[in-house]
Every structure is written in structure tokens, then in C-alpha cells.
Scaffold this active site. Structure first.
Site, PDB file in Angstrom:
ATOM      1  N   PRO A  50       0.809  -1.223   0.000  1.00 29.38           N
ATOM      2  CA  PRO A  50       0.000   0.000   0.000  1.00 29.38           C
ATOM      3  C   PRO A  50       0.842   1.274   0.000  1.00 29.38           C
ATOM      4  O   PRO A  50       1.742   1.422   0.826  1.00 29.38           O
ATOM      5  CB  PRO A  50      -0.799  -0.120   1.311  1.00 29.38           C
ATOM      6  CG  PRO A  50       0.074  -0.946   2.209  1.00 29.38           C
ATOM      7  CD  PRO A  50       0.816  -1.895   1.317  1.00 29.38           C
ATOM      8  N   ASP A  89      -2.004   3.016   2.467  1.00 32.44           N
ATOM      9  CA  ASP A  89      -1.356   3.168   3.763  1.00 32.44           C
ATOM     10  C   ASP A  89      -1.781   4.536   4.301  1.00 32.44           C
ATOM     11  O   ASP A  89      -1.473   5.561   3.689  1.00 32.44           O
ATOM     12  CB  ASP A  89       0.172   3.114   3.578  1.00 32.44           C
ATOM     13  CG  ASP A  89       0.865   2.459   4.752  1.00 32.44           C
ATOM     14  OD1 ASP A  89       0.249   2.400   5.831  1.00 32.44           O
ATOM     15  OD2 ASP A  89       2.014   2.025   4.597  1.00 32.44           O
ATOM     16  N   TRP A 542       4.772   0.155   9.827  1.00 31.41           N
ATOM     17  CA  TRP A 542       5.299  -1.021   9.125  1.00 31.41           C
ATOM     18  C   TRP A 542       4.660  -2.298   9.663  1.00 31.41           C
ATOM     19  O   TRP A 542       4.546  -3.290   8.929  1.00 31.41           O
ATOM     20  CB  TRP A 542       6.822  -1.093   9.277  1.00 31.41           C
ATOM     21  CG  TRP A 542       7.554  -0.057   8.487  1.00 31.41           C
ATOM     22  CD1 TRP A 542       8.213   1.034   8.959  1.00 31.41           C
ATOM     23  CD2 TRP A 542       7.693  -0.017   7.059  1.00 31.41           C
ATOM     24  NE1 TRP A 542       8.754   1.755   7.915  1.00 31.41           N
ATOM     25  CE2 TRP A 542       8.458   1.129   6.743  1.00 31.41           C
ATOM     26  CE3 TRP A 542       7.254  -0.842   6.025  1.00 31.41           C
ATOM     27  CZ2 TRP A 542       8.779   1.471   5.435  1.00 31.41           C
ATOM     28  CZ3 TRP A 542       7.580  -0.496   4.719  1.00 31.41           C
ATOM     29  CH2 TRP A 542       8.335   0.645   4.439  1.00 31.41           C
ATOM     30  N   GLN A 578      12.524  -1.569  -0.178  1.00 32.22           N
ATOM     31  CA  GLN A 578      11.629  -2.348   0.681  1.00 32.22           C
ATOM     32  C   GLN A 578      12.289  -3.611   1.228  1.00 32.22           C
ATOM     33  O   GLN A 578      11.652  -4.383   1.943  1.00 32.22           O
ATOM     34  CB  GLN A 578      10.353  -2.723  -0.076  1.00 32.22           C
ATOM     35  CG  GLN A 578       9.497  -1.541  -0.451  1.00 32.22           C
ATOM     36  CD  GLN A 578       9.087  -0.705   0.747  1.00 32.22           C
ATOM     37  OE1 GLN A 578       8.829  -1.232   1.825  1.00 32.22           O
ATOM     38  NE2 GLN A 578       9.043   0.606   0.578  1.00 32.22           N
ATOM     39  N   TRP A 582       8.925  -3.274   3.754  1.00 29.88           N
ATOM     40  CA  TRP A 582       7.749  -4.139   3.639  1.00 29.88           C
ATOM     41  C   TRP A 582       8.119  -5.614   3.508  1.00 29.88           C
ATOM     42  O   TRP A 582       7.517  -6.478   4.154  1.00 29.88           O
ATOM     43  CB  TRP A 582       6.909  -3.683   2.449  1.00 29.88           C
ATOM     44  CG  TRP A 582       5.550  -4.296   2.389  1.00 29.88           C
ATOM     45  CD1 TRP A 582       4.636  -4.357   3.395  1.00 29.88           C
ATOM     46  CD2 TRP A 582       4.957  -4.945   1.260  1.00 29.88           C
ATOM     47  NE1 TRP A 582       3.494  -4.991   2.959  1.00 29.88           N
ATOM     48  CE2 TRP A 582       3.673  -5.362   1.655  1.00 29.88           C
ATOM     49  CE3 TRP A 582       5.383  -5.196  -0.032  1.00 29.88           C
ATOM     50  CZ2 TRP A 582       2.806  -6.022   0.789  1.00 29.88           C
ATOM     51  CZ3 TRP A 582       4.520  -5.857  -0.901  1.00 29.88           C
ATOM     52  CH2 TRP A 582       3.252  -6.264  -0.492  1.00 29.88           C
ATOM     53  N   LYS A 615      19.292  11.864  -7.281  1.00 28.89           N
ATOM     54  CA  LYS A 615      17.957  11.491  -6.833  1.00 28.89           C
ATOM     55  C   LYS A 615      16.943  12.478  -7.401  1.00 28.89           C
ATOM     56  O   LYS A 615      17.190  13.679  -7.463  1.00 28.89           O
ATOM     57  CB  LYS A 615      17.909  11.506  -5.305  1.00 28.89           C
ATOM     58  CG  LYS A 615      16.612  10.969  -4.714  1.00 28.89           C
ATOM     59  CD  LYS A 615      16.694  10.944  -3.194  1.00 28.89           C
ATOM     60  CE  LYS A 615      15.395  10.412  -2.598  1.00 28.89           C
ATOM     61  NZ  LYS A 615      15.440  10.390  -1.118  1.00 28.89           N
ATOM     62  N   LYS A 618      11.673  17.088  -6.307  1.00 27.70           N
ATOM     63  CA  LYS A 618      10.662  18.083  -6.686  1.00 27.70           C
ATOM     64  C   LYS A 618      11.217  19.492  -6.541  1.00 27.70           C
ATOM     65  O   LYS A 618      10.921  20.391  -7.331  1.00 27.70           O
ATOM     66  CB  LYS A 618       9.418  17.926  -5.808  1.00 27.70           C
ATOM     67  CG  LYS A 618       8.635  16.650  -6.050  1.00 27.70           C
ATOM     68  CD  LYS A 618       7.420  16.573  -5.129  1.00 27.70           C
ATOM     69  CE  LYS A 618       6.664  15.280  -5.318  1.00 27.70           C
ATOM     70  NZ  LYS A 618       5.514  15.169  -4.387  1.00 27.70           N
TER      71      LYS A 618
END
Length: 1097
Positions: A50, A89, A542, A578, A582, A615, A618
């Protein structure tokens, strides 16, 4: 609800075409229809990690979503029912951090003043802020997933299942409360788990101070300790040495003081000793050595503390020297200051030596935001990092500062707030993980990771050294930990469901499980301890996402049969970040609950970076907006670019807009052009024969070698996809799919244009069209999971020439309702695939020479010589000689295995990296001599399997020997050669006058076809072709036409006429006329004519 008809005569705008496909899918409710069509088929389960809806989707989300869509679409097409539910999430730091910034929340007092109910209401308002944009983006990318029945981690049903998961762990004694030094986020005012602490390391500058601690029994002698966290010094309780290190006592001449430290670390205090250097013996020494001590002999020495805030409480057990082997001699002084509230080792050592008790909170005079409290009044209200310079100034005033410098080092930051982390002792709730690390490793090894090295290496190493997991957060917006406790924590009740809470508390009608709804609920003690109250902590988010396999379906309270069928999942996919997120939490909970990993197959992707390798940011705006790129080139182009890249092998990808543009021009548009050509030839066939063309699955097998080749290639592709998709190796699938598009456009259609136009008669044309249809349909069926929009467009355009479905119940309204194809064994033909592959190699080498010598293909050449040692290779290319001769425009082809006839030479090369590891210092001898190896020496090496090169013996496998043709001196202008390290060709590059007319006809044919395209003509449109030269130019066309009339009628539909011969009374109107450009100056003398087209009367 019919699909808009495709017009092959008009240019296609892919993004617009995709919007039309989306609308068609909406009209027929395509996704839900496909789900109904697959009901009752074997279940294929998939877990969707999610995302948070508080931010917009980025390229990483598009990548993961595309892979998930490809795999689940393919599973559906191979006969499975695939439930695909989207999840959100909604709890935790990402949401709370935004609210804290918006409402200027600084700490717990602000939340309590506002009220948890109002704080959580503010969080609830923003959790689905961008859900509409997410749904729009996911749909626009062509991903089929159910939003309507999706889950949210804030749903009471989801939260109740999380309680059940926790209850199972509690019942197995796998949860405990411990006082541990944990990574702590001052920005989010909560402890973090160890894997969260590793998410954002940055190079940062911190003060480094060397501080003196005078001995109680010898105030003129001080122990020296070094630290990069001055803010921890007010809570210093001990100093630690290594028991086996030898420490020296020196007398500092300038300071008139004695210091004790490691001799190898004198550079920390004296610059001239830094880096192991020795001082200039001519200069006066700054100190003299006066003694040595073993670390273990220093244990128990007492020293004078710097600050006295905690001396009264700890004087009888603190401010002394301890020993532990964790002390290193790599930096500092070899003596480490101990502040047990701020360091995991500090706390462990102080507990072991009785400085603090394990159930006692050591001095930690800071609030939840990292600001000093009134316990340290001189720094009260200052953040610990802000207090460093004030502390250093006070150290100087106290005469304790020996050296002050700055250090640039890698330091952990909060992955969410971007603030530096500190470590502090906090009572927390932990799930035991260290005790099951062997099970984690064993369960992980039973699963498939793609690529495998991540599962074995990065993830495998992490779980082998797994530590207990801090699952509690001192926060508000999350699933409350369902523990009700007495004040002394002697009585603890774990609640696993709403029904259980209602029964134990007597409170009925509980609808929500957030803190504001249950914190006031109490449970009567069964031990006479009054009312049990819920602990304040909520779950780490988590823990919630790791509970997703159970909580998404409200298991075990509902859907028990469905869960049993779908657990563990057949497939999961997320990014490499992850591995410590996750994937880790899924495995920990799955192992605790069912002793299994919750997945069978896992694809892990790399990171998508900006084009400059940085990276994506924005703030920096160093990447194009994802949806702008989709709107410009189409979703299929983005999907193909992402999936056909290193990122699918867990490597990083630099996103380039040009890469997406190249997919559009080199893949999608070429595919559409193949479709347009097919449709044009079908129309021509139907007009010229009066017969409706329909694909015939059972048509007689074609004897045409190109038909046999493209159909065999299609079957090989189907088999390859079956194998590779079963192994989840998407990165080996896409290249083969793209190869088929290239084979179709660059080879099959190119070599069969005249057949498809009818040159071989009606039956042959029908066979060629049947073959082209099958190749296009195979592409649609095999690519449908990867490029769902383009496949739908092509499929719908093919439907008018498709036979009626065999079964009346079969729904053929969409390509995505059709099954994945089965390879047709009757078409498999490895021999013809090998033959065409070799033919293509020869043609590619011939094109290479033409490009190198700037010889246009329409310039005929006299002779091509093909050399190969293997007669089978020569026989293969000879069987396709007509194609080679036509494509390379050569009159004569010679085949030979005679090295002398072609001037074959040998040369040796090496993989220097591999050979260097073997030869080490002798590599230079080989490297310098290898270019001098003669042909005879190379042959000797091949024959004997060994050779001595410049005194170094090399054996089989050390060298790579290749052949090449060498043109004799003086003939470089007449012949050129090329090789692919397998076959060698020699091409006569001289121009021959008698062949020039052939060149002119090729140029004429090409220009007429180009002009027809510019005029928007269909293949069936009949036109007259005219040409004219400028005054004074020689009419070379007239001579070239003689004897070639039939050829031209087949190629361009007529014989060109000199414009002056056009009838004066003709009513024909000119459709299109060539426009002279600067390129005309580069044309040969006979080619400087202008063409025009007119409709036949």
C-alpha cells in the site's frame, strides 16, 4: 460500445489512441468483465504494497505498478483468476509530519492541548488527499486493479485484523517491553526501528571535541576522551577503555598537564602525529612519555565529572573507568565517554558494570523534540544540536577542552522529516526477531527472488543479523497497541478483537479503534489492581503494512476460505528500498504466524534517478512530470521504457525522456506501420479479387521460406515467454518481444512486399496475408500484458479479418479477454530460423560496408564473397541467395571456405580483467606482445591448446582467437571486408557502368512509393506516373525503362511517362508533385528528374 475503426491512411497520435482505448474499456467494463470471465479458474494471488495517498505517484510507483500489471495480466491470460485490490497506507509518520508542519505542532503538549480527537481528525482529512489523482494515474497507465473494494489501513476491519496478528504474537510470548536505546526522530518525536534508521544516511559536518577527565587521585593527570556529540557530555557517567590495549601517560609541556590515551592515536591531540606521521626531530617535542598502563589495570579509576547535574544521584556508582572490547583504535583517543541514555553500547556497558540498572531510565534531560529540559537549566529549551556550540564554550571555560575540530562523516537522518537522528533510551515494545533469524533465512530461501542476488545477499544478510523489532510509536494517528495494563505493569491484557474488548470492558457498540475512541475504555483488573488502562503507544505503520496479507480481507474474522487459497501470495513486487521495509515485515510476521514467507515469487526493482544520476527532486525539478510524459508519448511507451531497462534487475535507471521517445518511434509506430501495411494489402487483395479476406487458422502450410521463418519465430517467442514469465524474468522477455516487432517490420514485410501486393498470384497472396495476420495477432497476444493499449488498438483493427469465435460463449470484444497463445508445433522450424539468422548476419555486414563507404543500396555492386569454415553455414546462406542479392544489390555471390582465396588472417585478444587475476604481475608481458602474435602462432594455439607468449604460458580459454580478412595493399579502394567473429564477407565496392540502370530503377521505385504516401493514396488507388528533366538534362529514365516494364507494373503499378508525352486534352488532375530540395544536388546525373502523380481517367 463499438471500438472506433482504425484508419490506416491517417497518421496515428498514440496518446489520443490510448484515450480511445480507455473509453472503450469503460464502455464494456473491461476489467470487471475479465474478472467474471475467469471466475472458477485456479486462483493466482497477489499482494499490493500500500502507498500513501498524501503525495502524488512518481516514476517508482509507475514502474512497480507496471510490473504488477504485467505479471497479473499474464497470470489471467494463462488461465487464472487474479484478484487485484488496491490498498492505501493511511497511518503513521508521513501523515502526522504533514499535520505537525501545517498546525505548527512542536510536541506532545501541543497535541494534548488540541486534543487527540481533533489531531486525528486533521490527519483523517488529508490521508486520501490525492486518491483521485492516484486512481486517474493508475488507470491512465493501463493498470487493471480494483479501487472499489480496496482496503485502507484506517478501516476498523483492517485495524481489528492487526490486533489479531499482535494477539497471536503475544500468545506465543514473542512480544516484550524493554528499555532500549533506539534511533529517535526529533522531527517526528518518536523512536524509529533500526531498518527505518538506515533509510537516509547523509554526509554531514559535526563538531569533534577531545575532553579531559582529571583523575580524583591525581588531578594533574587526565584521561582524554573524544566525541562528535558534545550534547551527551552533561549526562556522562563513565569512561570505557579496551582491556587489552596499552595506554600511555604523557606530559604535555605547553599545558603542563599529564594526559592518558592510546599512543597510536596521538594524532587526535597533536597534528604532527596525524596519519601515522612522525614529528620533525629537529623541533622541540610537545610532550614526553612518562608511563604505560594496560586497559584492564585502569578499571575502577575514578575521575572528576565535567557537569554536576547528576552527581548526587550517581556518585556512588558512576564516574569511573570501565572496560569493554567494543572500544577501537581507529579514531578518537581509545577512551570512550559513556552516556547510557544516548548509546546502545553505552547503555549495555553501564548496565553490565552496575552504573545503571536495566530497569532504570538513565539521565536523559531532553523532551520529545530533542530540547534540553530544566534538569540542565543552562541549556534549557535548546535543541541538542543547537546546544553543541554553547556546551563547547563551557568546556573551554572549565578548562576541559583539549582539542576542538570538525568532522565530515556519514550520519543517519529521519527518512520522513529530514532531521538528524539521535539515539536515546526509551521504554518500547518489541517483537522478538533475533531468536527466529534462522527461520527467516530458511523461509526466505524457499522463495524466488528476481534478481536472486538481492534475496541472497542484501536481504539475506539483513535477516541473518536481524535484531528485535521496535513496533511501538509514541504517536497518535495509528492503530493503537491493544494492551491494557495496571499502573505497575504487573497485569497486562492483550486484546485481539472488538468483541473481546467489548466483553472485557463491558462497553458495547465499538465502531472505531483509533485512540480517541478507545483510550478512555478501561478493563477491570482480575488481580485487584483497579482499572487497567490502555498503554499510550500506537503501532509502527510497518507493522500495519506487514499485516496486510491478513488484514486486507479482515482475516480471521471473515474470508477464511479465501485466505487459505491465496496464502502465501504467488507474487509481490516493490523497490529495493523495501528489502528493509515491507518485504522484511511481511517475512517476520509470516514466519511468526505460519512459519512461512508470505510470498512465493518476488520481483525487486532498482531506483529511478534523474538523467544526471542524482535522486529525483521536486525541489530541484530535475525530472519531467510523469503524466506529462505519458500525455506526450503514451503510457505504453513509458511502460516499455521502464520495463526494458536495468531497473528490473534491481539496478538503478537514469530516466531519459529521449528513451521514451525512442520507444515510440522505434517500436510502437513501427508496429502500427506494419498493421497499416497489412490493412492496405487486404484492401488491395479484396478489390483486385472481389474476395473477402479472412484469416484461416487451418490454411495449408506455406512453403515460402520467409513465411515459415516468421511463423517459426512466433512459436519460439511463445515458448520463450512461457518459460521466462514462469520464472518472473521480465528482463529476458521484453528484448525478444521487441525483436519480433523488428523482425516483422525490418525483415518479413520488407522481403515480402511484392508477394503481399499480389506478385505471386491469388493463392500465394492469401498465404502471405494469412502469415502476416498470424504474426500481428501473435504479437498482440504475447504483448498484451506489456503494452495493453497498442495491443487493443491492433487487435480491434484485425477483427474485421478475424474468423468468428469458435464458441458462442467466447467473449472476443477485447484482446484482454483472450487466452495466451499455445505454440503450434507444426510451425516450429529451428532449421529455417538458423538459416534466416545467418542470412541476416551476412546482410547486416554488407550494410555495414555500404554505410562505411557511403554506397547507397540502390548502387548495384558486382560481387560478394562469403567465407566460413562450416559448409552448413555456407549452404544455409546459399539457400537464401536471392534475398541477399536483392537486399545488398549485388549481381554475383561467391561462397568459399578457402582461407587463401579471401586472405584470411588470425588475431588473438583476451578478457584482460579475467586474465589479469590469473597472471597478476605477468599480465604486462602478455598485453605488450599479444598484438604481435602471427596468424601461424594463433593457429598453433588453437591446435595445441597452449602457447608461450613473451615467456608466459597460456592455455586453452585464456585467449580468444578470431579470423578476419585482410585486403592486399593497393586494393583498399576496390574491396572492403567485415566480420561478426563468425562469418567473414568480402565486397567488391567498385562502380560498374553496366549496372547503373538498375540503380536508377531502384531510385525511381522508391521515390514513386514515397510520393504515393505523401498523397495519402491507398495501395488500391490507380494513378499515372510522370517524370520530367530540366532543359539540357539527358533522359536516362527512358533507357532504363526498356525491358523492365513488367517489373515496374508489379512494383509501382505502372510505367512512368515523360511529362511532355501527356495528352494535351487530358482532364487528369495532378495529385502530387515532388518538391526539389537541396538533397537533389547529391543525386546522380540520371536521377535529377521530378515526379508527379495524376489520377487515372
Amino acid at each position: 460500445m463499438s471500438f472506433k475503426a482504425h484508419d490506416p491512411s491517417k497518421p496515428i497520435h498514440i496518446p489520443t489512441s490510448e484515450q480511445e482505448v480507455l473509453q472503450y474499456w469503460r464502455d464494456i467494463d473491461a476489467f470487471k468483465t475479465s474478472q467474471k470471465l475467469s471466475e472458477g479458474k485456479p486462483e493466482y494471488s497477489f499482494y499490493d504494497g500500500p502507498p500513501f495517498a498524501t503525495g502524488l505517484p512518481h516514476y517508482g510507483h509507475l514502474l512497480a505498478g507496471t510490473i504488477k500489471d504485467i505479471v497479473t495480466r499474464h497470470a489471467h491470460s494463462t488461465g487464472h483468476h487474479v484478484e487485484r485490490r488496491f490498498g492505501w497506507d493511511t497511518h503513521g509518520l508521513p501523515v502526522e509530519h504533514e499535520i505537525d508542519k501545517t498546525l505548527n505542532i512542536k510536541g506532545k503538549e501541543d497535541v494534548m492541548a488540541m486534543g487527540i480527537d481533533k489531531y486525528n481528525a486533521a490527519c483523517r482529512e488529508i490521508v486520501m488527499r490525492y486518491s483521485t489523482e492516484w486512481k486517474s494515474t493508475v488507470e491512465r497507465m493501463g493498470r487493471w486493479i480494483d479501487f472499489d473494494t480496496g482496503y485502507k489501513t484506517l478501516d476498523p476491519t483492517y485495524m481489528e485484523s492487526v490486533w489479531w496478528v499482535f494477539g497471536q504474537l503475544w500468545g506465543k510470548n514473542q512480544v516484550y517491553r524493554g528499555l532500549k536505546v533506539m534511533p529517535y526522530s526529533m522531527g517526528c518525536t518518536t523512536p524509529l526501528s533500526n531498518f527505518e534508521a538506515g533509510e537516509d544516511y547523509r554526509m554531514t559536518s559535526d563538531p569533534a571535541v577531545t575532553v579531559s577527565f582529571p583523575l580524583v587521585d591525581d588531578p594533574s593527570t587526565s584521561l582524554l576522551a573524544w566525541t562528535t556529540t558534545p550534547y551527551t557530555l552533561p549526562t556522562n557517567l563513565a569512561l570505557c577503555v579496551h582491556p587489552d590495549f596499552t595506554y600511555i601517560k604523557i606530559h604535555d609541556i605547553e599545558r603542563a598537564q599529564n594526559f592518558i590515551l592510546l599512543e597510536s592515536l596521538l594524532g587526535t591531540v597533536y597534528k604532527e602525529y596525524q596519519g601515522g606521521k612522525k614529528p620533525d626531530p629537529k623541533k622541540e617535542p610537545k610532550f614526553k612519555k612518562v608511563g604505560t598502563f594496560l586497559g584492564k589495570d585502569m578499571v575502577g579509576w575514578r575521575y572528576v565529572p565535567i557537569f554536576d547535574h547528576f552527581t548526587e544521584q550517581f556518585e556512588d556508582r558512576a564516574y569511573r573507568v570501565l572496560a569493554d572490547t567494543y572500544v577501537t583504535d581507529s579514531d578518537g583517543t581509545g577512551i570512550v565517554h559513556q552516556a547510557p541514555a544516548y548509546g546502545e553500547d553505552d547503555h549495555r556497558i553501564c548496565v553490565a558494570h552496575g552504573v545503571v540498572r536495566d530497569d532504570e531510565l538513565p539521565p536523559c534531560p531532553i523532551d520529545e523534540a530533542g530540547r534540553f529540559t530544566s534538569e540542565i537549566p543552562e541549556y534549557q529549551g535548546k535543541n541538542v544540536k543547537e546546544a553543541d556550540p554553547f556546551i563547547i564554550k563551557d568546556l573551554q571555560k572549565k578548562g576541559r577542552l583539549v582539542v576542538r575540530s570538525d568532522i565530515m562523516h556519514s550520519y543517519p537522518f529521519c527518512w520522513r522529516s529530514g532531521t538528524p537522528l539521535i539515539y536515546r533510551a526509551i521504554p518500547s515494545w518489541f517483537v522478538r526477531v533475533a531468536n527466529i533469524s534462522d527461520k527467516l533465512v530458511a523461509n526466505n530461501e524457499k522463495t524466488r527472488w528476481v534478481p536472486a542476488n538481492i534475496g541472497e545477499g542484501r536481504f539475506g544478510g539483513w535477516i541473518r543479523n536481524a535484531r528485535d523489532w521496535n513496533i511501538s510509536r509514541n504517536r497518535y494517528w495509528g492503530t493503537p497497541i491493544p494492551l491494557w495494563v495496571s499502573e505497575d505493569y504487573e497485569e497486562i491484557v492483550a486484546v485481539s478483537s472488538i468483541a473481546e474488548l467489548e466483553e472485557l470492558s463491558g462497553v458495547k457498540g465499538i465502531k472505531d479503534l483509533h485512540r480517541e475512541s478507545i483510550d478512555n475504555i478501561t478493563i477491570p483488573s482480575k488481580q485487584g489492581k483497579g482499572q487497567l488502562k490502555r498503554i499510550e503507544e500506537v503501532f509502527d505503520c510497518w507493522f500495519e503494512s506487514g499485516s496486510m496479507p491478513y488484514a486486507q480481507s479482515h482475516f480471521p474474522f471473515e474470508n477464511q476460505d479465501l485466505f487459505k487459497k491465496s496464502y502465501p501470495a504467488d507474487f509481490v513486487c516493490e523497490g529495493i528500498d523495501q528489502t528493509r521495509g515491507w518485504f522484511y515485515t511481511l517475512l517476520v510476521l509470516g514466519t511468526h504466524l505460519y512459519d512461512t514467507a508470505p510470498w512465493k515469487n518476488l520481483i525487486v526493482t532498482g531506483l529511478i534517478l534523474a538523467s544526471d544520476g542524482k535522486k529525483m527532486s521536486k525541489k530541484l525539478k530535475n525530472y519531467p512530470d510523469p503524466m506529462e510524459i505519458v500525455g506526450k508519448y503514451g503510457a505504453d511507451c513509458v511502460r516499455l521504457f521502464l520495463v526494458n531497462s536495468p531497473v528490473v534487475r534491481a539496478d538503478n535507471l537514469r530516466f531519459r525522456e529521449e528513451g521514451v521517445r525512442e520507444v515510440l518511434s522505434n517500436v510502437i509506430l513501427k508496429w502500427i506501420n506494419s498493421l497499416n501495411f497489412y490493412l492496405g494489402q487486404v484492401e488491395l487483395f479484396e478489390q483486385s479479387t472481389g474476395e473477402k479476406f479472412l484469416y484461416d487458422h487451418d490454411a495449408p502450410k506455406s512453403t515460402n521460406v520467409m513465411d515459415r521463418w516468421i511463423l517459426a519465430t512466433c512459436q519460439t517467442l511463445i515458448q520463450h515467454l512461457d518459460t521466462e514469465m514462469a520464472a518472473y524474468r521480465l528482463y529476458t522477455v521484453i528484448p525478444k518481444l521487441l525483436d519480433l516487432i523488428a523482425d516483422l517490420t525490418n525483415w518479413y514485410i520488407r522481403f515480402n512486399r511484392t508477394r503481399l501486393k499480389g506478385s505471386g498470384g491469388v493463392d500465394d497472396t492469401r498465404l502471405a496475408l494469412n502469415t502476416l495476420y498470424e504474426a500481428l495477432m501473435t504479437l498482440c497476444l504475447t504483448m498484451s500484458s506489456f503494452t495493453p493499449f497498442t495491443c487493443e488498438t491492433v487487435y480491434q483493427a484485425l477483427r474485421p479479418t478475424s474468423p468468428a469465435p469458435k464458441g458462442s460463449t467466447q467473449d472476443v470484444r477485447s484482446i484482454h479477454f483472450l487466452p495466451f497463445p499455445t505454440a503450434r508445433s507444426e510451425y516450429l522450424d529451428p532449421v529455417v530460423e538458423r538459416q534466416v539468422g545467418r542470412m541476416r548476419a551476412v546482410i547486416d555486414l554488407g550494410r555495414l560496408i555500404r554505410d562505411r563507404k557511403t554506397l547507397r543500396v540502390k548502387t548495384p555492386l558486382k560481387e560478394l564473397t562469403i567465407f566460413h569454415h562450416d559448409q552448413e553455414y555456407l549452404d544455409d546462406v546459399k539457400s537464401l541467395e536471392t534475398y541477399i542479392a536483392a537486399e545488398l544489390n549485388v549481381v554475383n555471390i561467391v561462397y568459399t571456405s578457402d582461407e587463401a582465396a579471401v586472405g584470411i588472417k588470425y588475431r588473438a585478444t583476451a578478457d584482460w580483467t579475467v586474465l589479469g587475476k590469473k597472471l597478476r604481475k605477468d599480465i604486462g608481458k602478455v598485453r605488450s606482445h599479444l598484438p604481435k602474435m602471427s596468424t601461424e602462432e594463433c593457429k598453433e594455439y588453437l591446435s595445441n591448446g597452449k602457447i608461450v607468449v613473451n615467456g608466459v604460458e597460456l592455455v586453452a580459454g585464456d585467449l580468444l582467437v578470431t579470423r578476419f580478412a585482410q585486403v592486399d595493399g593497393g586494393k583498399e579502394s576496390e574491396f572492403d571486408t567485415a566480420s561478426d567473429n563468425d562469418v567473414i564477407i568480402l565486397l567488391d565496392i567498385r562502380r560498374h557502368a553496366e549496372l547503373e540502370s538498375l540503380s536508377l530503377l531502384r531510385s525511381l521505385t522508391s521515390r514513386v512509393n514515397k510520393l504515393r504516401k505523401e498523397a495519402g493514396l491507398k495501395p488500391s488507388d490507380k494513378v499515372d506516373i510522370y517524370y520530367e528533366y530540366d532543359d539540357g538534362e539527358e533522359d536516362a529514365v527512358r533507357e532504363a525503362l526498356k525491358g523492365n516494364e513488367d517489373y515496374l507494373i508489379k512494383q509501382i503499378g505502372g510505367v512512368p511517362i515523360e511529362l511532355s508525352q501527356r495528352s494535351e486534352g487530358s482532364s487528369e488532375s495532378t495529385l502530387q508533385r515532388e518538391v526539389r530540395t537541396k538533397d537533389a544536388e547529391d543525386l546522380g546525373a540520371g536521377e535529377r528528374f521530378v515526379l508527379s502523380l495524376a489520377l487515372k481517367e
